[in-house]
Design an enzyme around this catalytic site. Structure first.
Site, PDB file in Angstrom:
ATOM      1  N   HIS A  16       0.844  -1.203   0.000  1.00  0.00           N
ATOM      2  CA  HIS A  16       0.000   0.000   0.000  1.00  0.00           C
ATOM      3  C   HIS A  16       0.886   1.262   0.000  1.00  0.00           C
ATOM      4  CE1 HIS A  16      -2.898  -2.729   2.422  1.00  0.00           C
ATOM      5  NE2 HIS A  16      -3.470  -2.562   1.246  1.00  0.00           N
ATOM      6  N   LYS A  40     -16.842  -6.561   7.974  1.00  0.00           N
ATOM      7  CA  LYS A  40     -15.650  -7.295   7.529  1.00  0.00           C
ATOM      8  C   LYS A  40     -14.861  -7.890   8.693  1.00  0.00           C
ATOM      9  CE  LYS A  40     -13.683  -6.433   3.074  1.00  0.00           C
ATOM     10  NZ  LYS A  40     -12.503  -5.945   2.360  1.00  0.00           N
ATOM     11  N   ARG A  89      -2.467  -6.068  -8.423  1.00  0.00           N
ATOM     12  CA  ARG A  89      -1.389  -7.053  -8.277  1.00  0.00           C
ATOM     13  C   ARG A  89      -1.467  -8.158  -9.314  1.00  0.00           C
ATOM     14  NH1 ARG A  89      -2.879  -8.137  -2.139  1.00  0.00           N
ATOM     15  NH2 ARG A  89      -4.822  -8.108  -3.279  1.00  0.00           N
ATOM     16  N   SER A 127      -2.685  -7.848   3.242  1.00  0.00           N
ATOM     17  CA  SER A 127      -2.863  -7.679   4.691  1.00  0.00           C
ATOM     18  C   SER A 127      -3.186  -9.015   5.353  1.00  0.00           C
ATOM     19  CB  SER A 127      -3.996  -6.690   4.974  1.00  0.00           C
ATOM     20  OG  SER A 127      -3.720  -5.451   4.392  1.00  0.00           O
TER      21      SER A 127
HETATM   22  O1  PNS Z   1      -8.962  -2.832   0.538  1.00  0.00           O
HETATM   23  P1  PNS Z   1     -10.270  -3.321  -0.043  1.00  0.00           P
HETATM   24  O2  PNS Z   1     -11.061  -4.066   0.995  1.00  0.00           O
HETATM   25  O3  PNS Z   1     -10.092  -4.088  -1.324  1.00  0.00           O
HETATM   26  O4  PNS Z   1     -11.102  -1.982  -0.426  1.00  0.00           O
HETATM   27  C1  PNS Z   1     -12.369  -2.063  -0.990  1.00  0.00           C
HETATM   28  C2  PNS Z   1     -13.059  -0.690  -1.032  1.00  0.00           C
HETATM   29  C3  PNS Z   1     -13.051  -0.017   0.335  1.00  0.00           C
HETATM   30  C4  PNS Z   1     -12.337   0.197  -2.010  1.00  0.00           C
HETATM   31  C5  PNS Z   1     -14.502  -0.961  -1.536  1.00  0.00           C
HETATM   32  O5  PNS Z   1     -15.074  -1.975  -0.774  1.00  0.00           O
HETATM   33  C6  PNS Z   1     -15.413   0.256  -1.484  1.00  0.00           C
HETATM   34  O6  PNS Z   1     -15.238   1.211  -2.214  1.00  0.00           O
HETATM   35  N1  PNS Z   1     -16.397   0.205  -0.567  1.00  0.00           N
HETATM   36  C7  PNS Z   1     -17.354   1.276  -0.355  1.00  0.00           C
HETATM   37  C8  PNS Z   1     -18.764   0.848  -0.770  1.00  0.00           C
HETATM   38  C9  PNS Z   1     -19.022   1.134  -2.229  1.00  0.00           C
HETATM   39  O7  PNS Z   1     -18.875   2.248  -2.700  1.00  0.00           O
HETATM   40  N2  PNS Z   1     -19.435   0.076  -2.966  1.00  0.00           N
HETATM   41  C10 PNS Z   1     -19.857   0.167  -4.340  1.00  0.00           C
HETATM   42  C11 PNS Z   1     -18.783   0.504  -5.330  1.00  0.00           C
HETATM   43  S1  PNS Z   1     -17.948  -0.860  -5.895  1.00  0.00           S
END
Ligand code: PNS
Length: 159
Positions: A16, A40, A89, A127
């Protein structure tokens, strides 16, 4: 141009940090924003995750750390953000990221998602892998900053 780098960051890794450092050179300001998502079942609280990111990015003047809940696209609009930055990745990341990028694009045509390819030395890093390695007494000093390493060990081993 203001960009957001959203994620769970549970906890932040050198993978990150690599994305944050590289994108901070390309955008006027980067907001690293932690998703508040208790569903989560994260290892670290939002506050703890924010603190780790602040510590890891204190050398970068144009990076700020925040958190959000609800839809990313609403947070983006409220904060005058025009770009979503993500790290990629592998092809497995691609499927999921494409779905999210297209959904966000559908929700707001004006917001672009920009992908940075993860540096090759972090291609395998995640992570959850860090937490697993600590669980089985492995050394994670190449994966996360010292403060994060100590915190993961304390959480898992209670020492
Ligand atoms: O590190 P992660 O868990 O892959 O991050 C995922 C994240 C936070 C970017 C994604 O879950 C997110 O944007 N969540 C907010 C909810 C949302 O907007 N969902 C719809 C769009 S895909």
């Amino acid at each position: 141009m203001i960009a957001v780098y959203p994620g769970s960051f549970d906890p932040i890794t050198y993978g990150h940090i690599d994305i944050i450092e590289r994108s901070s050179k390309k955008f006027e300001k980067i907001i690293v924003s932690v998703l508040k998502n208790p569903a989560k079942n994260p290892m670290f609280s939002v506050n703890e995750r924010v603190k780790f990111i602040e510590e890891a990015t204190k050398h970068l003047d144009n990076v700020i750390v925040d958190s959000f809940s609800g839809l990313l696209i609403d947070y983006v609009k409220q904060n005058n953000i025009s770009i979503i930055v993500k790290g990629l990745r592998s092809t497995t990341d691609f499927e999921y990221e494409l779905q999210m990028a297209l959904t966000n694009k559908c929700l707001d045509q004006n917001i672009e998602t920009v992908f940075l390819m993860t540096s090759s030395n972090y291609i395998y890093l995640s992570s959850s892998l860090v937490k697993d390695v600590v669980k089985f007494n492995g050394d994670v000093s190449k994966f996360v900053p010292p403060v994060v390493r100590e915190a993961v060990i304390r959480k898992i081993k209670g020492v």
